[in-house]
Motif scaffolding. Structure first.
Motif, PDB file in Angstrom:
ATOM      1  N   GLY A  31      -8.541   5.415  -3.189  1.00  0.00           N
ATOM      2  CA  GLY A  31      -9.102   7.109  -1.869  1.00  0.00           C
ATOM      3  C   GLY A  31      -8.545   5.449  -0.677  1.00  0.00           C
ATOM      4  O   GLY A  31      -9.238   5.894   0.148  1.00  0.00           O
ATOM      5  N   GLU A  32      -8.390   4.113  -0.330  1.00  0.00           N
ATOM      6  CA  GLU A  32      -8.923   3.648   0.231  1.00  0.00           C
ATOM      7  C   GLU A  32      -6.768   3.404   1.001  1.00  0.00           C
ATOM      8  O   GLU A  32      -6.140   3.845   0.660  1.00  0.00           O
ATOM      9  CB  GLU A  32      -8.603   1.971  -0.450  1.00  0.00           C
ATOM     10  CG  GLU A  32      -8.527   0.985   0.663  1.00  0.00           C
ATOM     11  CD  GLU A  32      -8.936  -0.172   0.375  1.00  0.00           C
ATOM     12  OE1 GLU A  32      -9.230  -1.359   0.687  1.00  0.00           O
ATOM     13  OE2 GLU A  32      -8.234  -0.836  -0.893  1.00  0.00           O
ATOM     14  N   PHE A  33      -7.720   3.495   2.620  1.00  0.00           N
ATOM     15  CA  PHE A  33      -6.236   2.966   3.612  1.00  0.00           C
ATOM     16  C   PHE A  33      -6.364   2.632   3.845  1.00  0.00           C
ATOM     17  O   PHE A  33      -7.572   1.070   4.588  1.00  0.00           O
ATOM     18  CB  PHE A  33      -7.307   3.785   4.721  1.00  0.00           C
ATOM     19  CG  PHE A  33      -5.907   4.425   5.843  1.00  0.00           C
ATOM     20  CD1 PHE A  33      -4.892   3.182   6.698  1.00  0.00           C
ATOM     21  CD2 PHE A  33      -6.006   5.832   6.115  1.00  0.00           C
ATOM     22  CE1 PHE A  33      -3.854   3.748   7.216  1.00  0.00           C
ATOM     23  CE2 PHE A  33      -4.761   6.003   7.450  1.00  0.00           C
ATOM     24  CZ  PHE A  33      -4.198   5.200   7.686  1.00  0.00           C
ATOM     25  N   MET A  34      -5.350   1.686   3.543  1.00  0.00           N
ATOM     26  CA  MET A  34      -4.668  -0.061   3.339  1.00  0.00           C
ATOM     27  C   MET A  34      -3.665  -0.136   4.448  1.00  0.00           C
ATOM     28  O   MET A  34      -2.544   0.487   4.367  1.00  0.00           O
ATOM     29  CB  MET A  34      -4.237  -0.659   2.240  1.00  0.00           C
ATOM     30  CG  MET A  34      -3.958  -1.848   2.131  1.00  0.00           C
ATOM     31  SD  MET A  34      -4.961  -3.318   2.423  1.00  0.00           S
ATOM     32  CE  MET A  34      -5.532  -3.369   0.975  1.00  0.00           C
ATOM     33  N   VAL A  35      -3.791  -0.728   5.603  1.00  0.00           N
ATOM     34  CA  VAL A  35      -2.582  -1.055   6.515  1.00  0.00           C
ATOM     35  C   VAL A  35      -1.474  -2.710   6.712  1.00  0.00           C
ATOM     36  O   VAL A  35      -2.845  -3.257   6.348  1.00  0.00           O
ATOM     37  CB  VAL A  35      -3.752  -0.896   7.762  1.00  0.00           C
ATOM     38  CG1 VAL A  35      -1.758  -1.192   9.253  1.00  0.00           C
ATOM     39  CG2 VAL A  35      -3.506   0.277   8.368  1.00  0.00           C
ATOM     40  N   THR A 201      -7.483   0.290  14.136  1.00  0.00           N
ATOM     41  CA  THR A 201      -8.648   1.365  14.258  1.00  0.00           C
ATOM     42  C   THR A 201      -8.219   2.559  13.206  1.00  0.00           C
ATOM     43  O   THR A 201      -9.314   3.260  13.001  1.00  0.00           O
ATOM     44  CB  THR A 201      -8.386   2.037  15.321  1.00  0.00           C
ATOM     45  OG1 THR A 201      -6.620   2.745  15.144  1.00  0.00           O
ATOM     46  CG2 THR A 201      -8.106   1.170  17.190  1.00  0.00           C
ATOM     47  N   MET A 202      -7.148   2.212  12.225  1.00  0.00           N
ATOM     48  CA  MET A 202      -7.220   3.131  11.212  1.00  0.00           C
ATOM     49  C   MET A 202      -7.782   2.233   9.519  1.00  0.00           C
ATOM     50  O   MET A 202      -8.146   3.274   9.363  1.00  0.00           O
ATOM     51  CB  MET A 202      -5.629   3.839  11.670  1.00  0.00           C
ATOM     52  CG  MET A 202      -5.220   4.495  12.353  1.00  0.00           C
ATOM     53  SD  MET A 202      -3.283   4.744  12.869  1.00  0.00           S
ATOM     54  CE  MET A 202      -3.387   5.594  11.370  1.00  0.00           C
ATOM     55  N   GLY A 203      -7.263   1.158   9.638  1.00  0.00           N
ATOM     56  CA  GLY A 203      -7.525   0.868   8.190  1.00  0.00           C
ATOM     57  C   GLY A 203      -9.259   0.915   7.669  1.00  0.00           C
ATOM     58  O   GLY A 203      -9.712   0.101   8.235  1.00  0.00           O
ATOM     59  N   ASP A 204      -8.885   1.031   6.363  1.00  0.00           N
ATOM     60  CA  ASP A 204     -10.135   0.734   5.739  1.00  0.00           C
ATOM     61  C   ASP A 204     -10.236  -0.706   5.565  1.00  0.00           C
ATOM     62  O   ASP A 204     -11.056  -2.253   5.798  1.00  0.00           O
ATOM     63  CB  ASP A 204     -10.427   1.170   4.673  1.00  0.00           C
ATOM     64  CG  ASP A 204     -11.033   2.542   4.436  1.00  0.00           C
ATOM     65  OD1 ASP A 204     -11.632   2.865   5.622  1.00  0.00           O
ATOM     66  OD2 ASP A 204     -10.198   3.706   3.427  1.00  0.00           O
ATOM     67  N   SER A 219     -11.230  -6.073   6.061  1.00  0.00           N
ATOM     68  CA  SER A 219     -12.056  -5.158   7.197  1.00  0.00           C
ATOM     69  C   SER A 219     -11.134  -5.261   8.307  1.00  0.00           C
ATOM     70  O   SER A 219     -11.193  -6.768   8.854  1.00  0.00           O
ATOM     71  CB  SER A 219     -13.346  -4.899   6.962  1.00  0.00           C
ATOM     72  OG  SER A 219     -14.101  -5.845   7.576  1.00  0.00           O
ATOM     73  N   PRO A 220     -11.648  -4.907   9.177  1.00  0.00           N
ATOM     74  CA  PRO A 220     -10.803  -4.862  10.008  1.00  0.00           C
ATOM     75  C   PRO A 220     -11.467  -6.459  11.305  1.00  0.00           C
ATOM     76  O   PRO A 220     -11.505  -6.481  12.367  1.00  0.00           O
ATOM     77  CB  PRO A 220     -11.470  -3.720  11.240  1.00  0.00           C
ATOM     78  CG  PRO A 220     -10.645  -2.597  10.073  1.00  0.00           C
ATOM     79  CD  PRO A 220     -11.267  -3.150   8.832  1.00  0.00           C
ATOM     80  N   LYS A 221     -13.607  -5.460  11.307  1.00  0.00           N
ATOM     81  CA  LYS A 221     -14.039  -6.455  12.138  1.00  0.00           C
ATOM     82  C   LYS A 221     -14.128  -7.952  11.159  1.00  0.00           C
ATOM     83  O   LYS A 221     -14.605  -8.880  12.064  1.00  0.00           O
ATOM     84  CB  LYS A 221     -15.748  -5.554  11.702  1.00  0.00           C
ATOM     85  CG  LYS A 221     -16.545  -6.320  12.062  1.00  0.00           C
ATOM     86  CD  LYS A 221     -18.083  -5.661  12.152  1.00  0.00           C
ATOM     87  CE  LYS A 221     -19.147  -6.714  12.794  1.00  0.00           C
ATOM     88  NZ  LYS A 221     -19.822  -5.478  12.490  1.00  0.00           N
ATOM     89  N   ALA A 222     -14.089  -8.032  10.060  1.00  0.00           N
ATOM     90  CA  ALA A 222     -14.128  -9.095   9.712  1.00  0.00           C
ATOM     91  C   ALA A 222     -12.977  -9.792   9.622  1.00  0.00           C
ATOM     92  O   ALA A 222     -12.724 -11.438  10.023  1.00  0.00           O
ATOM     93  CB  ALA A 222     -14.234  -9.159   7.662  1.00  0.00           C
ATOM     94  N   LEU A 223     -12.086  -9.165  10.079  1.00  0.00           N
ATOM     95  CA  LEU A 223     -10.420  -9.870  10.812  1.00  0.00           C
ATOM     96  C   LEU A 223     -10.470 -10.372  12.027  1.00  0.00           C
ATOM     97  O   LEU A 223     -10.883 -11.652  12.249  1.00  0.00           O
ATOM     98  CB  LEU A 223      -9.537  -9.202  10.532  1.00  0.00           C
ATOM     99  CG  LEU A 223      -8.913  -8.688   8.967  1.00  0.00           C
ATOM    100  CD1 LEU A 223      -7.700  -7.568   9.761  1.00  0.00           C
ATOM    101  CD2 LEU A 223      -7.668 -10.290   8.484  1.00  0.00           C
TER     102      LEU A 223
END
Length: 368
Positions: A31-35, A201-204, A219-223
């Motif tokens: 169920g994850e959205f991976m970019v 903005t899109m990826g989990d 996660s985007p925030k961690a990156l």
């Protein structure tokens, strides 16, 4: 629904010295959205095509759920792919395009009609079911391509830069719709893009690739807050992080006339005499032109309403000592009420708590 796992998966094209994808280890949760994001040629599209079965996996394994699909043909992998160019059949109506794969799979006609209608209602395409793709806008065509994937109810969605042909406003609107749909269906999704704003903005989670290697997946925030390498630091964020190379002297790194303190752990982790200091545009303090710091002149003032960005050139008034190399430009973020003019001379100083430190030789992040 299923997980997706790459185990040391590699792909080397004939005649190429380096692999396009090199020993990739990556797990996409159920169920994850991976970019997958990175510059052109980094291996992200090859990774997607390997998962789809469109490219062979020369070494390693690929699993979808509990199944090893490394050698399976695309039709047996239970995936649905959305392409950059929509790939719609021009002679078919919207309804026929959406239901095409169901018809090939010999699903009963009444079931096809029910699922096509439900998908069209979900995507606001019901009024267009009898139209041909030529009579649709770019955004509507992309929604038809999405509908063709959704109606199949696959285990995994694969999306290869599906928004790159849309204009800026429509791209923002459509990426929101895609993210909402993915979360509604909770289907594992692997999404490829070169646009780091899209990725964030899109990826989990976001996997950053370069030269066939996975550099960081988080996660985007961690990156954004803790990039693992100097490349990730410079790639993630808009505008990009300022990266300044300084020489290690005593207990700190020299940047022009400024000294950036280094902890004993940071000095011990260095493999060479230089350190890369990263500071985002909002991490630079603006001082008066006569105060000690990095002397710059404002080249461009970009006013965006809530923020003002200053694009500046560094003024080297005298040769710098040692192995210190200031960049030619620095980007500064200021508040909306700040008033600056082209040609204005300023002095900049990095805010200590906003710094990111990397080994200049390896690019690896130094301990905090």
């Amino acid at each position: 629904m299923a997980t997706v796992t790459f185990e040391q998966a590699s792909r080397r094209y004939p005649g190429q010295d380096a692999p396009a994808v090199d020993a990739l280890d990556l797990r996409v949760e159920d169920g994850e959205f991976m970019v997958l994001v990175g510059p052109s040629g980094c291996g992200k599209s090859t990774t997607l095509r390997m998962l789809a079965g469109l490219e062979p996996c020369d070494r390693g394994y690929i699993h979808i759920g509990d199944r090893d699909v490394t050698m399976l043909p695309p039709k047996d992998r239970d995936i649905a792919m959305v392409f950059q160019n929509y790939a719609l059949y021009p002679h078919m109506t919207v309804g026929e395009n959406i239901g095409f794969h169901l018809r090939i799979a010999k699903v009963p006609k009444d079931e096809i009609a029910r699922r096509v209608l439900a998908t069209a209602q979900l995507l606001d395409l019901e009024p267009f079911l009898r139209r041909k793709p030529a009579k649709l806008s770019g955004g509507q065509r992309q929604r038809v391509a999405m509908g063709r994937a959704i109606v199949r109810q696959p285990q995994v969605f694969l999306m290869d830069e599906p928004l790159s042909n849309l204009d800026a406003k429509l791209r923002v609107q459509t990426r929101t719709q895609i993210a909402q749909l993915q979360r509604r269906f909770a289907v594992s999704t692997v999404y490829v893009t070169h646009d780091q704003v899209e990725a964030m903005t899109m990826g989990d989670r976001v996997a950053v690739m370069k030269d066939g290697l996975l550099l960081q997946c988080d996660s985007p925030k961690a990156l954004f807050n803790r990039p693992a390498t100097a490349f990730v630091a410079g790639f993630i964020g808009s505008p990009a992080m300022n990266l300044i190379t300084g020489s290690v002297s005593g207990e700190g790194a020299m940047i022009g006339e400024l000294t950036i303190p280094l902890s004993p752990e940071q000095r011990a982790a260095l493999t060479g005499p230089q350190v890369v200091v990263g500071v985002r545009p909002e991490g630079l303090e603006v001082l008066g032109a006569d105060e000690p710091g990095i002397d710059v002149v404002v080249d461009v003032v970009e006013e965006l309403g809530s923020d003002t960005y200053l694009y500046t050139s560094v003024r080297a008034t005298e040769p710098l000592s040692g192995e210190t190399h200031l960049p030619t430009t620095l980007t500064v973020r200021r508040g909306a009420t700040s008033v600056h003019a082209r040609g204005e001379e300023l002095s900049l100083r990095p805010i200590q708590k906003a710094l990111h430190l990397f080994d200049a030789a390896t690019g690896a992040r130094l301990p905090d």
